[in-house]
Design an enzyme around this catalytic site. Structure first.
Site, PDB file in Angstrom:
ATOM      1  N   HIS A 146       0.859  -1.190   0.000  1.00 40.29           N
ATOM      2  CA  HIS A 146       0.000   0.000   0.000  1.00 40.29           C
ATOM      3  C   HIS A 146       0.890   1.233   0.000  1.00 40.29           C
ATOM      4  CE1 HIS A 146      -3.018   2.942   0.734  1.00 40.29           C
ATOM      5  NE2 HIS A 146      -3.955   2.090   1.092  1.00 40.29           N
ATOM      6  N   GLU A 199     -11.898  -2.442  -3.570  1.00 39.21           N
ATOM      7  CA  GLU A 199     -11.928  -0.968  -3.533  1.00 39.21           C
ATOM      8  C   GLU A 199     -11.165  -0.404  -4.730  1.00 39.21           C
ATOM      9  OE1 GLU A 199     -10.022  -0.422   0.262  1.00 39.21           O
ATOM     10  OE2 GLU A 199     -11.915  -0.585   1.348  1.00 39.21           O
ATOM     11  N   CYS A 253     -10.157   4.318   8.077  1.00 42.77           N
ATOM     12  CA  CYS A 253      -9.183   5.184   7.408  1.00 42.77           C
ATOM     13  C   CYS A 253      -9.797   6.512   6.973  1.00 42.77           C
ATOM     14  CB  CYS A 253      -8.579   4.461   6.213  1.00 42.77           C
ATOM     15  SG  CYS A 253      -9.795   3.783   5.057  1.00 42.77           S
TER      16      CYS A 253
END
Length: 671
Positions: A196, A331, A427
């Site tokens: 990420h 996502e 988040c």
């Protein structure tokens, strides 16, 4: 790619520092106050698991266990530490503009905790410090270690600039040094990168704050290595025995159980990537770092890659609301023009990342296209993600909601008709907080080479601007987004000076040139230049000079590219930067039976119940009559006939703040 572009010399513009900008705006001040007075306190309670009815965060608890202050096991997601870091970053921005001993003291306590958690070699990560340090750096694909490190670094930079205190900056530097000693091409180092992206853009900020070039070089290493060694995630997968933190892992295809390299934007080197693919937040965080490094290293090939990816994302894969990432499976992006409205993901974090990317592109080349997208994401998806009380949030930002289907269709379980108090994966809430508290950084930039100060966003504010050897205060007053007026006044200018002021001509003006007054008198067209979507006025300026702009703000009927099959025969409404939607509360149920007239004017009404000064659109339309009997599913008896109906549309940013019900951005139309 042209030779000229390969040889171009990059000269990035500078942002006006956050401490030099104060916001005084009828629209945005309410959000800024919300962030300071409600969001930051609420999120501190959530991080400490003290919000009744909300999912627990465990963030503070995990760190206390890692520090040896408490006993227990790790809870939450592997990246739970990052929620505290983003909150701390927001506090730093808050203190930059509104010093507050109370919140500074609370932040210092959190920083003291981080100091206790940090290991002698600089490493911090509660997941591995609780579950076993022997496994650290063994699952970069999934474990988000460098992602968490990046958010800690961003928090440290923010807090240091706000307070001048070095403790958290030193913590971040020790962690960055640990990472620098661990990763690279030298013997004994890990030649890899994180699953990420986030560390890359954070290291750039750390370099810009400390002047330590090792940090910029490390950021460039992570960007350049990605995709150049595509087997890294695959080799790592084999070394750990094909195990996964997630079970099952949605990012590993069932037929191979191997990581999907496209999902991680790691299938090819970044300079060769032509399409926005994979997890949308990871993508835009990476693009942000690429743009940063293109400017810092004068790298036109990296800039050209950014241009290519920007064009693909914003012209083929972006929602009209500025949302990106069309599927909840990972996502992620899917394919060009695949933009469903009712199963969309459009994570709030993704639009925040899009704001970051757009702002970096603006620094490299001030083109209104970038600011238009930044504004679209900010005014629509980003602030749709937070309720007006600051205490509930959307993770997913749909363009069509039927609450009944959301409750019973597993393909729509991620779509919520009401905002949530908190999330296990939280988040988005602290991400919104850090963007709202740093909003002043996105309004203006300065280009010393051309002696130009740019206004990108029309947000009431005062900015202390330095342009070469000239300094001045630029005061902006505006009634946007409700009307198209904006005025600017120069003051505190040390003598007359020649430079340029550039004002964005937003796409929503539909090509209408603004009315411009200089010191109360009409400005001749020949006295200003239109350049890359900005109205540029160059002259010898004096104290108390004023510029008044009146920008056209028509109600736009937007249609989608014919490839976007979900929107065939439908249109969306936009006025100024705001996209509008229809809600059940104003229009009754079965919104799909409504159609709006393809032509005709809209009335505008003020609705203070939504937000003080909020403008609602009222237009002529139709509602199909019901011809199928209630106990029948289908009928050939007759075709529904349209009946006249008034259609009321509210800003998408404000939807879901009243009675829950259906919502739709795209509306059928009839001639």
């Amino acid at each position: 790619m042209t030779i000229n572009r390969l040889n171009e010399k990059l000269s990035p513009a500078s942002t006006v520092p956050l401490k030099s900008v104060s916001i005084h705006d009828p629209f945005w001040t309410s959000y800024a106050n919300l962030a300071r007075e409600a969001v930051i306190p609420y999120q501190w309670e959530a991080l400490n698991d003290r919000v009744e009815g909300a999912e627990p965060s465990y963030a503070i608890q995990n760190l206390r266990i890692a520090a040896g202050i408490e006993q227990g096991s790790f809870n939450g997601f592997v990246f739970q530490d990052s929620d505290l870091y983003k909150w701390l970053e927001a506090v730093g921005y808050r203190l930059s503009t509104h010093p507050d001993p109370h919140w500074e003291a609370i932040a210092d306590e959190a920083i003291d905790l981080l100091e206790k958690v940090q290991l002698p070699d600089g490493y911090i990560n509660s997941f591995y410090q609780i579950n076993g340090l022997d496994k650290r750096w063994s699952n970069l694909t999934e474990a988000h270690e460098l992602y968490c490190a990046g958010h800690l670094i961003e928090a440290a930079v923010s807090y240091y600039h706000a307070t001048g205190k070095r403790k958290v900056l030193d913590i971040a530097c020790r962690f960055a040094d640990c990472i620098d000693n661990t990763f690279g091409t030298e013997p004994g180092k890990i030649q890899g990168y994180d699953g990420h992206q986030e560390i890359e853009l954070a290291l750039v900020k750390l370099y810009q704050t400390t002047g330590e070039e090792r940090y910029m070089k490390l950021a460039a290493y992570f960007i350049d290595e990605r995709g150049n060694s595509p087997a890294f995630f695959l080799d790592e997968f084999e070394k750990r025995g094909r195990t996964s933190i997630w079970s099952p892992n949605p990012h590993m295809p069932d037929n191979t159980r191997k990581p999907d390299l496209k999902y991680f934007q790691a299938d090819v080197p970044v300079r060769e990537q032509k399409h926005a693919v994979g997890h949308s937040v990871r993508a835009v965080y990476m693009y942000t770092a690429m743009a940063d490094l293109a400017g810092l290293n004068n790298d036109p090939t990296l800039l050209e890659a950014c241009r290519t990816l920007w064009k693909d994302m914003t012209r083929k894969q972006m929602y009209v609301t500025g949302g990106i990432g069309s599927t909840h499976h990972g996502e992620a992006f899917t394919a060009s023009y695949d933009l469903p409205n009712d199963t969309v993901y459009a994570e709030t974090c993704a639009s925040i990342g899009l704001v970051f990317f757009a702002s970096r592109m603006l620094r490299l080349e001030p083109k209104a296209e970038y600011a238009d997208v930044l504004e679209r994401a900010l005014y629509n998806t980003v602030i749709s993600g937070i309720a007006l009380d600051g205490k509930s949030y959307f993770y997913v930002n749909p363009l069509e909601v039927w609450p009944h289907a959301c409750s019973c269709n597993p393909g729509k379980h991620h779509v919520k008709p009401v905002r949530q108090h908190w999330f296990g994966c939280a988040c988005c809430p602290p991400n919104i907080a850090r963007l709202l508290t740093s909003l002043g950084e996105y309004i203006y930039t300065t280009d010393a080479a051309s002696r130009t100060a740019y206004t990108h966003l029309y947000i009431g504010s005062e900015a202390n601007v330095q342009l070469g050897d000239s300094t001045f205060k630029l005061s902006q007053t505006t009634a946007m987004p409700w009307s198209g007026s904006a005025s600017f006044r120069l003051s505190e200018l040390s003598g007359s000076a020649s430079f340029s002021l550039a004002f964005r001509l937003p796409g929503w003006t539909n090509g209408n040139r603004p009315t411009v007054l200089l010191n109360g008198q009409p400005l001749a067209d020949s006295a200003a230049e239109v350049r890359d979507g900005y109205l540029v006025i160059t002259r010898e300026w004096s104290n108390e000079d004023t510029i008044e702009l009146t920008l056209a703000m028509p109600v736009l009927r937007l249609t989608a590219n014919a490839e976007v099959r979900y929107n065939a025969g439908r249109l969306a409404l936009q006025r100024g930067p705001l996209v509008y939607c229809i809600e059940e509360l104003d229009n009754g149920s079965k919104l799909s039976s409504l159609a709006i007239k393809a032509e005709g004017d809209f009335a505008t009404e003020t609705n203070d119940n939504l937000l003080p000064g909020a403008i609602v659109l009222v237009g002529e339309g139709y509602r199909d009559t019901e011809v199928v009997e209630a106990d029948q599913l289908y009928s050939s008896a007759s075709i529904p006939q349209p009946e006249a109906a008034a259609i009321r549309a509210v800003p998408y940013a404000l939807w879901g703040n009243r009675t829950p019900g259906e919502m739709s951005v795209w509306i059928r139309y009839r001639n």
